[in-house]
Design a protein around this motif. Structure first.
Motif, PDB file in Angstrom:
ATOM      1  N   ILE A  64       0.860  -1.181   0.000  1.00 46.29           N
ATOM      2  CA  ILE A  64       0.000   0.000   0.000  1.00 46.29           C
ATOM      3  C   ILE A  64       0.897   1.231   0.000  1.00 46.29           C
ATOM      4  O   ILE A  64       1.979   1.230   0.589  1.00 46.29           O
ATOM      5  N   THR A  65       0.474   2.250  -0.696  1.00 47.02           N
ATOM      6  CA  THR A  65       1.235   3.499  -0.761  1.00 47.02           C
ATOM      7  C   THR A  65       0.478   4.597  -0.050  1.00 47.02           C
ATOM      8  O   THR A  65      -0.761   4.575   0.016  1.00 47.02           O
ATOM      9  N   SER A  66       1.208   5.545   0.476  1.00 46.21           N
ATOM     10  CA  SER A  66       0.597   6.634   1.222  1.00 46.21           C
ATOM     11  C   SER A  66       1.483   7.868   1.115  1.00 46.21           C
ATOM     12  O   SER A  66       2.681   7.773   0.839  1.00 46.21           O
ATOM     13  N   ASN A  67       0.888   9.007   1.330  1.00 48.40           N
ATOM     14  CA  ASN A  67       1.635  10.263   1.392  1.00 48.40           C
ATOM     15  C   ASN A  67       2.032  10.524   2.833  1.00 48.40           C
ATOM     16  O   ASN A  67       1.197  10.415   3.748  1.00 48.40           O
ATOM     17  N   GLY A  68       3.292  10.844   3.045  1.00 45.05           N
ATOM     18  CA  GLY A  68       3.776  11.072   4.404  1.00 45.05           C
ATOM     19  C   GLY A  68       4.493  12.403   4.544  1.00 45.05           C
ATOM     20  O   GLY A  68       4.753  13.103   3.567  1.00 45.05           O
ATOM     21  N   THR A  69       4.816  12.747   5.776  1.00 47.66           N
ATOM     22  CA  THR A  69       5.518  13.985   6.097  1.00 47.66           C
ATOM     23  C   THR A  69       6.658  13.680   7.054  1.00 47.66           C
ATOM     24  O   THR A  69       6.484  12.905   8.005  1.00 47.66           O
ATOM     25  N   ILE A  70       7.803  14.285   6.797  1.00 46.51           N
ATOM     26  CA  ILE A  70       8.950  14.146   7.692  1.00 46.51           C
ATOM     27  C   ILE A  70       8.795  15.129   8.849  1.00 46.51           C
ATOM     28  O   ILE A  70       8.564  16.320   8.636  1.00 46.51           O
ATOM     29  N   PHE A 100       2.547   9.062   8.508  1.00 48.59           N
ATOM     30  CA  PHE A 100       1.697   8.733   7.364  1.00 48.59           C
ATOM     31  C   PHE A 100       0.448   8.030   7.871  1.00 48.59           C
ATOM     32  O   PHE A 100       0.325   7.723   9.069  1.00 48.59           O
ATOM     33  N   SER A 101      -0.490   7.782   6.978  1.00 49.86           N
ATOM     34  CA  SER A 101      -1.739   7.134   7.367  1.00 49.86           C
ATOM     35  C   SER A 101      -1.965   5.899   6.506  1.00 49.86           C
ATOM     36  O   SER A 101      -1.499   5.822   5.370  1.00 49.86           O
ATOM     37  N   VAL A 126       5.396   6.944   0.771  1.00 56.90           N
ATOM     38  CA  VAL A 126       5.604   5.796   1.654  1.00 56.90           C
ATOM     39  C   VAL A 126       5.028   4.532   1.019  1.00 56.90           C
ATOM     40  O   VAL A 126       3.944   4.553   0.431  1.00 56.90           O
ATOM     41  N   GLU A 127       5.781   3.435   1.141  1.00 57.96           N
ATOM     42  CA  GLU A 127       5.310   2.127   0.704  1.00 57.96           C
ATOM     43  C   GLU A 127       5.416   1.167   1.881  1.00 57.96           C
ATOM     44  O   GLU A 127       6.466   1.052   2.509  1.00 57.96           O
ATOM     45  N   PHE A 128       4.302   0.481   2.148  1.00 56.13           N
ATOM     46  CA  PHE A 128       4.258  -0.452   3.271  1.00 56.13           C
ATOM     47  C   PHE A 128       3.834  -1.823   2.753  1.00 56.13           C
ATOM     48  O   PHE A 128       2.782  -1.966   2.141  1.00 56.13           O
TER      49      PHE A 128
END
Length: 361
Positions: A63-69, A209-210, A275-277
């Motif tokens: 699953i891919t998601s948008n994340g923030t550092i 990320f979510s 992000v890839e999980f």
């Protein structure tokens, strides 16, 4: 006249019959039928296609998601009291250590109160000691001594209060980090809450990320996630250390945080991360290119090549990635899957494979 006309008509009919008989014997009409049949055969000429030979291989459900550092720690440095800045003891963009003095605010009035309190405290201590000595000799009452002791305690409390107020005029680093750009100058008047500078610790950094609600049970502490940022090439690996204990009722997603060492400080807080999980990994999965899959009512189908002809196969799909789809039923390793000409091919149609490759896993 009538007999002559009848004779002429009879002769014409006989000649016509003879012509048809001769033409049939000569094969004139069979040639036309052959041309018609050739036209039909031309309409069934082999369709030029490309294909791949399927082979099992590894497939990860990702699953891919948008994340923030995020910074490991970050705080806006501000004053607790109003006053004029008397000294700035840091340079912008430099590292500081916990406890380092960064800013001092005018405390001359408080220092004067402290000196006054020092004299009062010395006098109160002497008075309490004298009354304690007299009490031991029963020269004064307990009440007189209690008043002296109370006076001493009061002066000591005032000293502690003044010391606390003096500490508020000094801004120190609450943790190790790097000072950002300062927003004030030496001699400026500051008020409580006014931002002076930002202190940030960037080693390590946090990745926030979510994940959708249906995958929330798959994310656990210690799980590894991959992420990419625009400022650096390549993929980096972070480790999940905490998850939000609830699902956001608006987004129907769960917030997750992971940590990345960032030992070289190459990633800055606030950066966007992709992000890839990985949820799970299949060792022997059959996959097909997404463009080879044909949706239809109630399911999907594909075309394979068998003995020079196209053969339709109904399939069941599983995991999807950006460019491939897992086939859980309907295809086997070694099948030759048609990947081009999908819109023109029909079941049973002759196909001519001009390009065939073996699937790489």
């Amino acid at each position: 006249m009538n007999k002559t006309l009848k004779r002429i008509i009879s002769i014409i009919i006989i000649i016509g019959l003879l012509f048809l008989l001769v033409g049939y014997k000569a094969g004139w009409f069979s040639a036309k039928e052959k041309q018609t049949q050739a036209g039909r055969n031309n309409s069934q000429e082999a369709l030029i296609v490309s294909a791949i030979v399927l082979s099992p291989g590894g497939l990860s459900d990702v699953i891919t998601s948008n994340g923030t550092i995020l910074a490991d720690e970050q705080v806006d440095l501000s004053a607790e009291v109003s006053g004029r800045i008397t000294s700035i003891r840091f340079n912008e963009g430099v590292a500081v250590r916990k406890g380092d003095l960064l800013i001092t605010i005018n405390d001359s009035e408080l220092l004067a109160q402290m000196r006054k309190n020092t004299y009062a405290l010395k006098l109160a201590e002497e008075r309490e000691a004298r009354q304690r000595s007299l009490l031991s000799k029963e020269a004064v009452s307990q009440e007189v001594y209690d008043r002296a002791l109370t006076e001493l305690n009061t002066v000591q409390a005032e000293a502690a209060l003044i010391e606390a107020q003096i500490q508020k005029t000094r801004i120190v680093a609450p943790f190790n980090g790097t000072i950002g750009l300062r927003q004030v100058s030496d001699g400026a008047y500051v008020t409580p809450g006014q931002r002076i500078a930002t202190l940030t610790r960037t080693s390590p950094v946090k990745l926030e990320f979510s994940v959708p609600e249906r995958f929330s049970g798959s994310v656990t502490k210690g799980a590894k996630v991959s992420f990419m940022v625009e400022s650096l090439d390549g993929t980096h690996e972070a480790v999940v250390y905490a998850t939000e204990p609830r699902i956001d009722p608006v987004t129907r997603a769960m917030m997750v945080r992971a940590t990345y060492p960032n030992s070289k400080n190459e990633i800055n807080p606030g950066a966007y991360a992709r992000v890839e999980f990985k949820l799970n990994h299949l060792a022997d999965a059959i996959t097909v290119p997404a463009q080879a899959l044909i949706p239809e009512l109630g399911g999907y189908k594909v075309f394979i090549s068998r003995n020079g002809k196209a053969e339709v196969r109904e399939v069941l799909v599983g995991i999807r990635t950006s460019d491939a789809v897992q086939i859980t039923s309907g295809l086997n390793a070694g099948d030759t899957l048609i990947t081009t000409g999908i819109l023109q091919v029909r079941d049973g149609m002759p196909v001519n494979i001009t390009k065939i490759t073996t699937q790489k896993q």
